[in-house]
Design an enzyme around this catalytic site. Structure first.
Site, PDB file in Angstrom:
ATOM      1  N   SER A  89       0.991  -1.221   0.250  1.00 25.98           N
ATOM      2  CA  SER A  89       0.175   0.079  -0.157  1.00 25.98           C
ATOM      3  C   SER A  89       1.210   1.391  -0.048  1.00 25.98           C
ATOM      4  CB  SER A  89      -0.778  -0.227   0.908  1.00 25.98           C
ATOM      5  OG  SER A  89      -1.457   1.268   1.685  1.00 25.98           O
ATOM      6  N   TYR A 105      -1.499  -0.052  10.079  1.00 29.69           N
ATOM      7  CA  TYR A 105      -1.073  -1.004   9.169  1.00 29.69           C
ATOM      8  C   TYR A 105       0.067  -0.789   8.083  1.00 29.69           C
ATOM      9  CZ  TYR A 105      -3.673  -1.464   4.020  1.00 29.69           C
ATOM     10  OH  TYR A 105      -4.001  -1.628   3.229  1.00 29.69           O
TER      11      TYR A 105
HETATM   12  P1  NDP Z   1     -10.807  -6.545   1.595  1.00 32.73           P
HETATM   13  O1  NDP Z   1     -10.806  -6.368   3.535  1.00 32.73           O
HETATM   14  O2  NDP Z   1     -11.675  -6.584   0.853  1.00 32.73           O
HETATM   15  O3  NDP Z   1     -10.206  -8.337   1.541  1.00 32.73           O
HETATM   16  C1  NDP Z   1      -9.215  -8.866   2.287  1.00 32.73           C
HETATM   17  C2  NDP Z   1      -8.818  -9.917   2.036  1.00 32.73           C
HETATM   18  O4  NDP Z   1      -8.321 -10.289   2.658  1.00 32.73           O
HETATM   19  C3  NDP Z   1     -10.715 -11.151   2.860  1.00 32.73           C
HETATM   20  O5  NDP Z   1     -10.739 -12.052   1.741  1.00 32.73           O
HETATM   21  C4  NDP Z   1     -10.141 -11.769   3.742  1.00 32.73           C
HETATM   22  O6  NDP Z   1     -10.306 -12.714   3.959  1.00 32.73           O
HETATM   23  C5  NDP Z   1      -8.579 -12.576   3.664  1.00 32.73           C
HETATM   24  N1  NDP Z   1      -7.655 -11.862   4.244  1.00 32.73           N
HETATM   25  C6  NDP Z   1      -7.262 -11.514   6.152  1.00 32.73           C
HETATM   26  N2  NDP Z   1      -6.991 -11.828   6.429  1.00 32.73           N
HETATM   27  C7  NDP Z   1      -6.364 -13.444   5.950  1.00 32.73           C
HETATM   28  C8  NDP Z   1      -5.410 -14.271   6.660  1.00 32.73           C
HETATM   29  N3  NDP Z   1      -5.382 -14.227   7.085  1.00 32.73           N
HETATM   30  N4  NDP Z   1      -5.825 -15.597   5.916  1.00 32.73           N
HETATM   31  C9  NDP Z   1      -5.540 -15.238   4.610  1.00 32.73           C
HETATM   32  N5  NDP Z   1      -6.854 -14.670   3.861  1.00 32.73           N
HETATM   33  C10 NDP Z   1      -7.237 -12.967   5.227  1.00 32.73           C
HETATM   34  O7  NDP Z   1      -9.355  -5.954   1.705  1.00 32.73           O
HETATM   35  P2  NDP Z   1      -9.402  -5.376  -0.384  1.00 32.73           P
HETATM   36  O8  NDP Z   1      -9.461  -6.099  -1.494  1.00 32.73           O
HETATM   37  O9  NDP Z   1      -9.202  -4.289  -0.466  1.00 32.73           O
HETATM   38  O10 NDP Z   1      -7.717  -5.310   0.214  1.00 32.73           O
HETATM   39  C11 NDP Z   1      -6.557  -6.530  -0.830  1.00 32.73           C
HETATM   40  C12 NDP Z   1      -4.877  -6.247  -0.936  1.00 32.73           C
HETATM   41  O11 NDP Z   1      -4.643  -4.410  -0.768  1.00 32.73           O
HETATM   42  C13 NDP Z   1      -4.964  -6.064   1.196  1.00 32.73           C
HETATM   43  O12 NDP Z   1      -3.175  -6.668   1.782  1.00 32.73           O
HETATM   44  C14 NDP Z   1      -4.936  -4.637   1.118  1.00 32.73           C
HETATM   45  O13 NDP Z   1      -4.016  -4.154   2.451  1.00 32.73           O
HETATM   46  C15 NDP Z   1      -4.564  -4.060   0.011  1.00 32.73           C
HETATM   47  N6  NDP Z   1      -4.583  -2.564  -0.097  1.00 32.73           N
HETATM   48  C16 NDP Z   1      -6.155  -2.283  -0.358  1.00 32.73           C
HETATM   49  C17 NDP Z   1      -6.924  -1.663  -0.991  1.00 32.73           C
HETATM   50  C18 NDP Z   1      -7.634  -0.632  -1.095  1.00 32.73           C
HETATM   51  O14 NDP Z   1      -8.055   0.417  -1.353  1.00 32.73           O
HETATM   52  N7  NDP Z   1      -8.635  -1.773  -1.046  1.00 32.73           N
HETATM   53  C19 NDP Z   1      -5.275  -0.169  -0.687  1.00 32.73           C
HETATM   54  C20 NDP Z   1      -4.215  -0.619  -0.862  1.00 32.73           C
HETATM   55  C21 NDP Z   1      -3.903  -1.516  -0.594  1.00 32.73           C
HETATM   56  P3  NDP Z   1     -11.917 -13.099   4.732  1.00 32.73           P
HETATM   57  O15 NDP Z   1     -12.800 -13.007   3.810  1.00 32.73           O
HETATM   58  O16 NDP Z   1     -12.286 -14.792   5.771  1.00 32.73           O
HETATM   59  O17 NDP Z   1     -12.283 -11.851   5.622  1.00 32.73           O
END
Ligand code: NDP
Length: 223
Positions: A131, A146
């Site tokens: 990020s 974060y």
């Molecule tokens: P979401 O919160 O929409 O989805 C996150 C996903 O990660 C979910 O499917 C969740 O699973 C999974 N997850 C969390 N913890 C674990 C774990 N311990 N083991 C396996 N799976 C896990 O987030 P985004 O799709 O927005 O984000 C995806 C990536 O992009 C992240 O790394 C985030 O930091 C990064 N990002 C996102 C931004 C944004 O604006 N959206 C900006 C910059 C970076 P479950 O469904 O079971 O909760």
């Protein structure tokens, strides 16, 4: 030729699900790493792989399952991530919030890379979804745990790139931009497709020898 095999962690929803869907469309055999398989709605051409990136036993079991079933992994997208402290300032962040953020966002991706790298051939790619919040060159006061965990993920990326260079495995970090997902919220300016494009550039379009960088939309950004 056999289809290349890709693992996307955190693929139950958000960016991970979109990246998994698009890679399947591109002809990859896609493994969706999800911590609770009962919550993942199926996607055509995508196989569900139970994988909580903070669970050592689950990581080893997943790597073993992929080894037995496919014998290799071509692409790893370390996408799973959590945001716990959007409303907190640095002076109020409890140690447990910092610890859990580091576990999921930095240590988890490293452990997954350590477990799966032995299955990766020369030319394999690891993409760490980071990020802009992790940039030391553009620090902010928003979501400190974060941001610290994403800075740690960037450091993991640099170290992994160096460690895996002799084996021809490429490791990069990418920022998807601020995207409308559960994490990004409804006011984010970017669509799921735009965010996934930024990630997928490293898998589908980047030069094969590109490694050790931080990218957004196919352009290098500062650490
Ligand atoms: P979401 O919160 O929409 O989805 C996150 C996903 O990660 C979910 O499917 C969740 O699973 C999974 N997850 C969390 N913890 C674990 C774990 N311990 N083991 C396996 N799976 C896990 O987030 P985004 O799709 O927005 O984000 C995806 C990536 O992009 C992240 O790394 C985030 O930091 C990064 N990002 C996102 C931004 C944004 O604006 N959206 C900006 C910059 C970076 P479950 O469904 O079971 O909760």
């Amino acid at each position: 030729m056999n289809a290349p095999i890709a693992l996307v962690t955190g693929a139950a929803r958000g960016l991970g699900r979109e990246v998994a869907r698009r890679l399947a469309e591109e002809g990859y055999t896609v493994l969706a790493g999800v911590r609770d398989p009962s919550k993942m709605k199926s996607l055509p051409g995508v196989e569900i792989l139970p994988l909580d990136v903070t669970d050592e036993t689950a990581i080893l079991a997943a790597a073993d399952a992929v080894k037995r079933r496919y014998g290799r992994l071509d692409v790893l997208v370390n996408n799973a991530g959590i945001l716990l402290d959007e409303e907190m300032g640095l002076m109020d962040v409890p140690p447990d919030v910092l610890r859990r953020s580091l576990e999921a966002n930095a240590i988890g991706p490293l452990r997954v890379a350590q477990a799966f790298a032995p299955l990766m051939p020369k030319g394999g790619r690891i993409v760490n979804v980071s990020s802009g919040g992790g940039q030391l060159s553009a620090s902010s006061t928003w979501a400190p745990a974060y941001c610290i965990s994403k800075t740690a993920l960037n450091a993991v990326t640099v170290q992994l790139a160096a460690a895996l260079k002799p084996r021809g495995i490429r490791v990069n970090a990418v920022c998807p931009g601020w995207v409308r997902t559960d994490m990004g919220g409804p006011s984010a300016p970017r669509s799921l497709q735009q965010g996934a494009d930024s990630i997928l550039w490293l898998v589908l379009k980047a030069a094969p020898d590109l490694t050790g960088g931080f990218w957004r939309d196919g352009a290098r950004i500062p650490w």
